[in-house]
Design a protein around this motif. Structure first.
Motif, PDB file in Angstrom:
ATOM      1  N   GLN A 228     -11.958  -3.915 -20.871  1.00 38.50           N
ATOM      2  CA  GLN A 228     -10.662  -4.491 -21.172  1.00 38.50           C
ATOM      3  C   GLN A 228     -10.306  -5.510 -20.096  1.00 38.50           C
ATOM      4  O   GLN A 228     -10.649  -5.333 -18.923  1.00 38.50           O
ATOM      5  CB  GLN A 228      -9.583  -3.413 -21.287  1.00 38.50           C
ATOM      6  CG  GLN A 228      -9.302  -2.647 -20.004  1.00 38.50           C
ATOM      7  CD  GLN A 228      -8.250  -1.574 -20.212  1.00 38.50           C
ATOM      8  OE1 GLN A 228      -8.498  -0.387 -20.019  1.00 38.50           O
ATOM      9  NE2 GLN A 228      -7.052  -1.989 -20.599  1.00 38.50           N
TER      10      GLN A 228
ATOM     11  N   SER B  76      -1.675  -3.636 -12.385  1.00 36.90           N
ATOM     12  CA  SER B  76      -2.148  -2.972 -13.606  1.00 36.90           C
ATOM     13  C   SER B  76      -3.632  -2.664 -13.527  1.00 36.90           C
ATOM     14  O   SER B  76      -4.089  -1.617 -14.000  1.00 36.90           O
ATOM     15  CB  SER B  76      -1.854  -3.852 -14.825  1.00 36.90           C
ATOM     16  OG  SER B  76      -0.476  -4.054 -14.990  1.00 36.90           O
ATOM     17  N   ALA B  77      -4.399  -3.572 -12.917  1.00 36.45           N
ATOM     18  CA  ALA B  77      -5.848  -3.361 -12.829  1.00 36.45           C
ATOM     19  C   ALA B  77      -6.181  -2.095 -12.058  1.00 36.45           C
ATOM     20  O   ALA B  77      -7.106  -1.349 -12.424  1.00 36.45           O
ATOM     21  CB  ALA B  77      -6.503  -4.569 -12.166  1.00 36.45           C
TER      22      ALA B  77
ATOM     23  N   ILE C 236      -7.503  -7.550 -17.928  1.00 40.45           N
ATOM     24  CA  ILE C 236      -6.186  -7.258 -17.381  1.00 40.45           C
ATOM     25  C   ILE C 236      -5.728  -8.454 -16.553  1.00 40.45           C
ATOM     26  O   ILE C 236      -6.470  -8.918 -15.679  1.00 40.45           O
ATOM     27  CB  ILE C 236      -6.234  -5.996 -16.497  1.00 40.45           C
ATOM     28  CG1 ILE C 236      -6.881  -4.843 -17.263  1.00 40.45           C
ATOM     29  CG2 ILE C 236      -4.847  -5.619 -16.011  1.00 40.45           C
ATOM     30  CD1 ILE C 236      -7.302  -3.685 -16.377  1.00 40.45           C
TER      31      ILE C 236
ATOM     32  N   PHE D  23      -5.043   1.039 -14.195  1.00 38.46           N
ATOM     33  CA  PHE D  23      -6.000   1.311 -15.262  1.00 38.46           C
ATOM     34  C   PHE D  23      -7.312   1.872 -14.690  1.00 38.46           C
ATOM     35  O   PHE D  23      -7.956   2.721 -15.307  1.00 38.46           O
ATOM     36  CB  PHE D  23      -6.270   0.060 -16.077  1.00 38.46           C
ATOM     37  CG  PHE D  23      -5.171  -0.284 -17.047  1.00 38.46           C
ATOM     38  CD1 PHE D  23      -4.753   0.641 -17.995  1.00 38.46           C
ATOM     39  CD2 PHE D  23      -4.559  -1.516 -17.011  1.00 38.46           C
ATOM     40  CE1 PHE D  23      -3.739   0.338 -18.889  1.00 38.46           C
ATOM     41  CE2 PHE D  23      -3.548  -1.837 -17.902  1.00 38.46           C
ATOM     42  CZ  PHE D  23      -3.124  -0.912 -18.837  1.00 38.46           C
TER      43      PHE D  23
END
Length: 491
Positions: free
Chosen positions: A363, A201-202, A365, A205
């Motif tokens: 954000q 996900s990192a 993650i 994103f």
């Protein structure tokens, strides 16, 4: 009287049914006890039912409105990575992927890990794994020096394969394996190479966040990952005495290479310096490199596995802002439990920070990626071409090419190495596509390698003489020493 007789008969019937049920339960428990007490023989019997009519069994799945049954896999390996990463993820994914067997050269290790896998059978016979009709695919969690042979054996047995990075320990081995897969197995069998960063996900994103900073032009990657002598990860014999050049750089940096490829594509050229800084890692453990992706993106890589602290930071400067992806650790960040690039283990999270003219935010993650790797592997088998794949062997080959190019440059004291991606005509012109035959670094003598260094004095050689040519129109050293990297070289 008749009523009492009916009640008596009904009571007798109930007692009879209860007795039969108890006998059945006792028999089942007795069978389970016998199974557990003779675990090795029972697991062998379960796994060794051979496929006589289809020695190369290929599964054909059709996408439908109903979810297919779980993919039945065998976990190959029962070491730290298998127990700490693969097994927990497989337990979470039981509805999609069911682990039915665990293999290890040590049966006790296999049995110990299998006991945590909800009915998986342990075995120390790799041949039984390959012959079993109850196994659709293999997930390899084995040392990289034995992985290539296992991949090939699995494919020959008709099994789908999810192997670990790197693809192989050398480019020659990787190309040979790729050629055999493409020629004989690619149409029928899925082979993926796990690269947590491809699905993390990192990274996804980060890829999206780059749209907010304009055109990226400067990249900086910093990796500090301790492989302390006291760490369990440093005790493995194959890691302490690697039989391939590059050692830790090949094993660990390939994860970061995967991330860079995912975000920026294949580099065009690299210049690197490598060294070994700690005695308990008898291989290269430190590297700095300059990397150029195209005429507008360049960057630096600084990585060491001899550090005493854990640190990971990727900074991308764009025409309209800045993005930073930083790995933050919970607890003891220097416990040496990270490969410095996989992103799939350890306690902590990533923090993605974005700054531009109109906004500033960050954000957090969570770590992860292996779960998506395994699900993508399963879906590729179940649904075929309907599923996009980012971790094909071809992708893994490009990841390894960057690592190998850095190692080749390090051998030559930082000489510029050109990689052979699918370059368009503009890049071929800008980066020195010439008509003369390219130089193959792998077959150079030590004397030739020395004189090809940018800092070496020009020597005469019986095979070839290199003369300085000054600086080309693009500001690059055009000394005739540039080498094309990889098996497929631009001509």
């Amino acid at each position: 009287m008749m009523v009492m007789l009916r009640l008596l008969l009904r009571w007798c019937l109930i007692c009879l049914l209860v007795s039969i049920s108890n006998i059945s339960n006792i028999s089942a428990l007795h069978h389970d006890y016998n199974t557990r007490s003779s675990l090795r023989s029972s697991s062998t019997k379960l796994l060794s039912s051979s496929r006589r009519s289809h020695p190369h069994h290929h599964h054909q799945y059709q996408q439908s409105n109903h979810s297919p049954p779980p993919l039945k896999v065998a976990l190959i390996g029962a070491g730290l990575l298998a127990a700490g990463s693969h097994a927990p993820v497989l337990q979470q994914l039981e509805q999609n992927v069911r682990c039915v067997a665990v293999w290890s050269r040590n049966f006790e290790n296999a049995a110990s890990l299998a006991s945590q896998m909800n009915g998986a059978m342990p075995t120390d016979s790799f041949e039984e794994i390959l012959k079993s009709p109850h196994i659709d695919a293999l997930i390899l969690s084995t040392p990289i020096d034995v992985q290539s042979d296992m991949v090939l054996q699995a494919l020959q047995a008709g099994k789908h394969v999810l192997s670990e990075k790197p693809l192989a320990v050398s480019m020659d081995q990787a190309h040979a394996l790729m050629e055999e897969y493409e020629a004989a197995f690619e149409d029928d069998l899925v082979w993926n190479v796990a690269g947590d960063y491809k699905y993390a996900s990192a990274v996804r994103f980060s890829h999206k966040a780059m749209e907010e900073i304009g055109k990226p032009f400067l990249v900086s990657l910093k990796v500090r990952a301790p492989f302390l002598k006291s760490s369990h990860y440093s005790e493995a014999m194959w890691r302490n005495q690697p039989d391939w050049y590059g050692g830790m750089i090949v094993e660990a940096f390939v994860h970061a290479s995967s991330m860079l490829q995912r975000l920026f594509g294949s580099p065009l050229c690299v210049s690197a310096h490598t060294s070994s800084q700690t005695p308990h890692i008898p291989s290269l453990d430190t590297m700095t490199a300059q990397v150029t992706w195209d005429r507008e993106i360049q960057g630096t890589v600084s990585v060491t596995y001899a550090s005493t602290q854990n640190e990971f930071e990727l900074e991308v400067i764009g025409s309209q802002g800045r993005m930073v992806l930083k790995r933050l650790y919970e607890g003891n960040p220097s416990n040496g439990n990270s490969a410095g690039g996989s992103g799939g283990s350890g306690n902590g999270f990533y923090r993605l920070s974005v700054e531009n003219a109109s906004d500033r935010y960050h954000q957090d993650i969570p770590f992860g990626g292996l779960d998506s790797d395994i699900l993508a592997f399963s879906d590729s088998i179940q649904y075929g071409n309907h599923v996009p794949r980012f971790n094909t062997p071809q992708d893994a080959l490009q990841d390894l090419e960057l690592v190998d190019a850095c190692l080749e440059s390090g051998k030559l004291n930082g000489a510029r190495i050109l990689l052979p991606p699918d370059m368009d005509p503009i890049h071929q012109k800008n980066y020195g596509g010439r008509n003369e035959p390219p130089i193959t670094v792998d077959h150079l003598s030590e004397d030739m390698a020395e004189e090809m260094s940018p800092w070496a004095t020009t020597k005469s050689n019986s095979q070839q003489q290199y003369q300085p040519r000054g600086v080309d129109r693009y500001g690059h050293l055009d000394d005739g020493r540039t080498k094309w990297h990889g098996k497929e070289r631009l001509t």
